[in-house]
Design a protein around this motif. Structure first.
Motif, PDB file in Angstrom:
ATOM      1  N   ASP A 126       0.826  -1.210   0.000  1.00  0.00           N
ATOM      2  CA  ASP A 126       0.000   0.000   0.000  1.00  0.00           C
ATOM      3  C   ASP A 126       0.860   1.261   0.000  1.00  0.00           C
ATOM      4  OD1 ASP A 126      -2.291  -1.504  -0.042  1.00  0.00           O
ATOM      5  OD2 ASP A 126      -2.685  -1.320   2.114  1.00  0.00           O
ATOM      6  N   PHE A 127       1.922   1.259   0.796  1.00  0.00           N
ATOM      7  CA  PHE A 127       2.810   2.421   0.850  1.00  0.00           C
ATOM      8  C   PHE A 127       3.448   2.679  -0.510  1.00  0.00           C
ATOM      9  CE2 PHE A 127       7.121   4.109   1.291  1.00  0.00           C
ATOM     10  CZ  PHE A 127       6.885   5.278   1.983  1.00  0.00           C
ATOM     11  N   VAL A 128       3.965   1.630  -1.147  1.00  0.00           N
ATOM     12  CA  VAL A 128       4.636   1.782  -2.439  1.00  0.00           C
ATOM     13  C   VAL A 128       3.666   2.313  -3.494  1.00  0.00           C
ATOM     14  CG1 VAL A 128       5.760   0.523  -4.319  1.00  0.00           C
ATOM     15  CG2 VAL A 128       6.419   0.076  -1.946  1.00  0.00           C
ATOM     16  N   LYS A 129       2.457   1.805  -3.504  1.00  0.00           N
ATOM     17  CA  LYS A 129       1.473   2.296  -4.478  1.00  0.00           C
ATOM     18  C   LYS A 129       1.163   3.775  -4.256  1.00  0.00           C
ATOM     19  CE  LYS A 129      -0.793  -2.104  -5.555  1.00  0.00           C
ATOM     20  NZ  LYS A 129      -2.060  -2.892  -5.480  1.00  0.00           N
ATOM     21  N   TRP A 134       4.709  10.513  -6.759  1.00  0.00           N
ATOM     22  CA  TRP A 134       5.944  10.973  -7.372  1.00  0.00           C
ATOM     23  C   TRP A 134       6.065  10.698  -8.872  1.00  0.00           C
ATOM     24  CZ3 TRP A 134       9.273  14.106  -4.958  1.00  0.00           C
ATOM     25  CH2 TRP A 134       9.236  14.164  -3.552  1.00  0.00           C
ATOM     26  N   ALA A 135       5.417   9.667  -9.394  1.00  0.00           N
ATOM     27  CA  ALA A 135       5.667   9.258 -10.776  1.00  0.00           C
ATOM     28  C   ALA A 135       5.143  10.255 -11.802  1.00  0.00           C
ATOM     29  CB  ALA A 135       5.058   7.878 -11.038  1.00  0.00           C
ATOM     30  N   GLY A 136       4.270  11.163 -11.392  1.00  0.00           N
ATOM     31  CA  GLY A 136       3.769  12.176 -12.306  1.00  0.00           C
ATOM     32  C   GLY A 136       4.715  13.333 -12.555  1.00  0.00           C
ATOM     33  N   LEU A 184      27.141   9.014 -13.236  1.00  0.00           N
ATOM     34  CA  LEU A 184      26.984  10.347 -12.652  1.00  0.00           C
ATOM     35  C   LEU A 184      25.602  10.542 -12.044  1.00  0.00           C
ATOM     36  CD1 LEU A 184      28.499  13.168 -12.477  1.00  0.00           C
ATOM     37  CD2 LEU A 184      26.994  13.820 -14.387  1.00  0.00           C
ATOM     38  N   VAL A 185      24.559  10.098 -12.734  1.00  0.00           N
ATOM     39  CA  VAL A 185      23.189  10.466 -12.335  1.00  0.00           C
ATOM     40  C   VAL A 185      22.486   9.418 -11.497  1.00  0.00           C
ATOM     41  CG1 VAL A 185      22.971  11.824 -14.444  1.00  0.00           C
ATOM     42  CG2 VAL A 185      21.991   9.506 -14.384  1.00  0.00           C
ATOM     43  N   HIS A 186      23.074   8.247 -11.292  1.00  0.00           N
ATOM     44  CA  HIS A 186      22.307   7.116 -10.763  1.00  0.00           C
ATOM     45  C   HIS A 186      21.644   7.389  -9.414  1.00  0.00           C
ATOM     46  CE1 HIS A 186      26.108   6.419  -8.589  1.00  0.00           C
ATOM     47  NE2 HIS A 186      25.424   5.650  -7.754  1.00  0.00           N
ATOM     48  N   ASP A 187      22.180   8.304  -8.629  1.00  0.00           N
ATOM     49  CA  ASP A 187      21.634   8.562  -7.295  1.00  0.00           C
ATOM     50  C   ASP A 187      20.832   9.858  -7.181  1.00  0.00           C
ATOM     51  OD1 ASP A 187      22.407   6.264  -5.973  1.00  0.00           O
ATOM     52  OD2 ASP A 187      24.215   7.130  -5.092  1.00  0.00           O
ATOM     53  N   ILE A 188      20.631  10.591  -8.267  1.00  0.00           N
ATOM     54  CA  ILE A 188      20.011  11.909  -8.090  1.00  0.00           C
ATOM     55  C   ILE A 188      18.520  11.829  -7.770  1.00  0.00           C
ATOM     56  CG2 ILE A 188      21.734  13.212  -9.366  1.00  0.00           C
ATOM     57  CD1 ILE A 188      19.918  13.258 -11.762  1.00  0.00           C
ATOM     58  N   GLY A 189      17.943  10.632  -7.830  1.00  0.00           N
ATOM     59  CA  GLY A 189      16.588  10.474  -7.319  1.00  0.00           C
ATOM     60  C   GLY A 189      16.493  10.726  -5.821  1.00  0.00           C
ATOM     61  N   TYR A 191      12.301   6.112  -8.672  1.00  0.00           N
ATOM     62  CA  TYR A 191      11.923   7.502  -8.929  1.00  0.00           C
ATOM     63  C   TYR A 191      12.712   8.083 -10.104  1.00  0.00           C
ATOM     64  CZ  TYR A 191      11.451  12.541  -8.326  1.00  0.00           C
ATOM     65  OH  TYR A 191      11.247  13.885  -8.540  1.00  0.00           O
ATOM     66  N   LEU A 192      14.040   7.919 -10.096  1.00  0.00           N
ATOM     67  CA  LEU A 192      14.833   8.469 -11.196  1.00  0.00           C
ATOM     68  C   LEU A 192      14.475   7.786 -12.511  1.00  0.00           C
ATOM     69  CD1 LEU A 192      16.944  10.361 -12.307  1.00  0.00           C
ATOM     70  CD2 LEU A 192      18.697   8.670 -11.712  1.00  0.00           C
ATOM     71  N   TYR A 193      14.258   6.491 -12.489  1.00  0.00           N
ATOM     72  CA  TYR A 193      13.828   5.790 -13.698  1.00  0.00           C
ATOM     73  C   TYR A 193      12.560   6.434 -14.255  1.00  0.00           C
ATOM     74  CZ  TYR A 193      11.658   2.144 -16.549  1.00  0.00           C
ATOM     75  OH  TYR A 193      11.040   1.457 -17.556  1.00  0.00           O
ATOM     76  N   ARG A 194      11.599   6.716 -13.377  1.00  0.00           N
ATOM     77  CA  ARG A 194      10.344   7.333 -13.813  1.00  0.00           C
ATOM     78  C   ARG A 194      10.580   8.739 -14.364  1.00  0.00           C
ATOM     79  NH1 ARG A 194       5.961   3.722 -14.099  1.00  0.00           N
ATOM     80  NH2 ARG A 194       6.545   1.997 -12.725  1.00  0.00           N
ATOM     81  N   VAL A 195      11.467   9.496 -13.734  1.00  0.00           N
ATOM     82  CA  VAL A 195      11.781  10.843 -14.213  1.00  0.00           C
ATOM     83  C   VAL A 195      12.377  10.783 -15.620  1.00  0.00           C
ATOM     84  CG1 VAL A 195      13.301  12.844 -13.862  1.00  0.00           C
ATOM     85  CG2 VAL A 195      12.035  11.863 -11.931  1.00  0.00           C
ATOM     86  N   LEU A 196      13.327   9.887 -15.842  1.00  0.00           N
ATOM     87  CA  LEU A 196      13.988   9.796 -17.144  1.00  0.00           C
ATOM     88  C   LEU A 196      13.016   9.356 -18.231  1.00  0.00           C
ATOM     89  CD1 LEU A 196      17.363   8.172 -16.020  1.00  0.00           C
ATOM     90  CD2 LEU A 196      16.932  10.574 -16.564  1.00  0.00           C
TER      91      LEU A 196
END
Length: 286
Positions: free
Chosen positions: A55-58, A64-66, A122-127, A198-203
């Motif tokens: 439930d928390f993850v959903k 955040w995914a938007g 470089l970017v892997h942790d910027i989420g 989160y970063l995956y979704r942003v990209l």
């Protein structure tokens, strides 16, 4: 593109003495049993393992995914990590932005012709930007794991930190497959919420052109029970198994380039800005 099955990571170009006494041996990394940072790390994982439920993850996906929280360039996001020390990391106690350049430079040394791979380092942790916007670190940092099925023993502190997680007692979730079909593929799995997803979704949202191999590295680099312990293979499809060597290759740089000898960031920025302009240009929605 080829994965190089090489030996120890080459010394970074900015380190004049690769045999420096403060360099760690590989066996010293990821020590979750002792050390000066033990209490901080354990408490972070305890909160994570108590609260990361289906439930928390959903809810976090919906939140955040938007990508409605901010508009920033990649370099602005990376610079913001100067303010963040990862409370789940037993290896380092310095801002996360330095780790980004260490990882990227380690990759550049062994994969000089794959510039997208350098950028992934470089970017892997910027989420982890989520933590600067009010998200608690236990839902941002640390190793990830699937929710909605049995928590495997390879998860850090498995024996002592899940007692208060209601999913651990839910008959629909605490079997081997739980809510999933065998070999359904990791894309259909709900992972514990964190900076990877989160970063995956942003990209993806911003249509960045990093290759699929790089997106897998970003999305699953903290999934240690899978890429380092071989768990959850029963949920993987053929694509996951093809991508696993890339994630494993990335992991050695993510982990073994951590070193108190910090890089000269200002000298490195122009090169990495050119990669950002190539693959993730302009302002991104976060």
């Amino acid at each position: 593109m080829r994965v190089v099955n090489s030996g120890p990571v080459s010394p970074l170009a900015h380190q004049p003495n690769p045999e420096a006494t403060n360099a760690k041996e590989k066996m010293e990394y990821r020590n979750f049993e002792s050390g000066d940072l033990y209490d901080r790390v354990y408490n972070t994982y305890k909160l994570m393992h108590t609260n990361q439920t289906v439930d928390f993850v959903k809810r976090k996906h919906a939140e955040w995914a938007g990508c409605t929280h901010s508009t920033l360039t990649v370099m602005e996001a990376l610079d913001a990590l100067d303010q963040l020390v990862d409370e789940s990391d037993p290896d380092v106690d310095f801002p996360n932005s330095f780790h980004a350049y260490q990882t990227a430079e380690g990759i550049r040394g062994e994969h000089p012709d794959e510039d997208w791979f350098h950028l992934v380092g470089l970017v892997h942790d910027i989420g982890k930007m989520m933590a600067l916007w009010g998200e608690p670190q236990w839902s941002v940092v640390g190793d990830t794991f699937p929710v909605g099925c049995r928590f495997q023993n390879s998860i850090v502190y498995r024996d002592s930190t899940f007692a208060d997680n209601p999913d651990d007692r839910n008959a629909a979730y605490n079997t081997k497959n739980g809510m999933y079909e065998p070999k359904c593929g990791l894309d259909k799995i709900f992972m514990s919420w964190g900076h990877d997803e989160y970063l995956y979704r942003v990209l993806k949202f911003n249509k960045c052109t990093i290759p699929e191999e790089g997106l897998y590295m970003i999305r699953f680099h903290s999934f240690y029970p899978w890429h380092s312990h071989g768990d959850y293979m029963h949920l993987c499809n053929e694509k996951d198994l093809r991508m696993l060597p890339w994630v494993t290759e990335f992991n050695k740089f993510d982990l073994y380039t951590k070193n108190p000898e910090l890089p000269d960031v200002e000298k490195l920025k122009p090169y990495y800005q050119s990669l950002i302009d190539k693959y993730c240009p302009g302002k991104l929605h976060w």
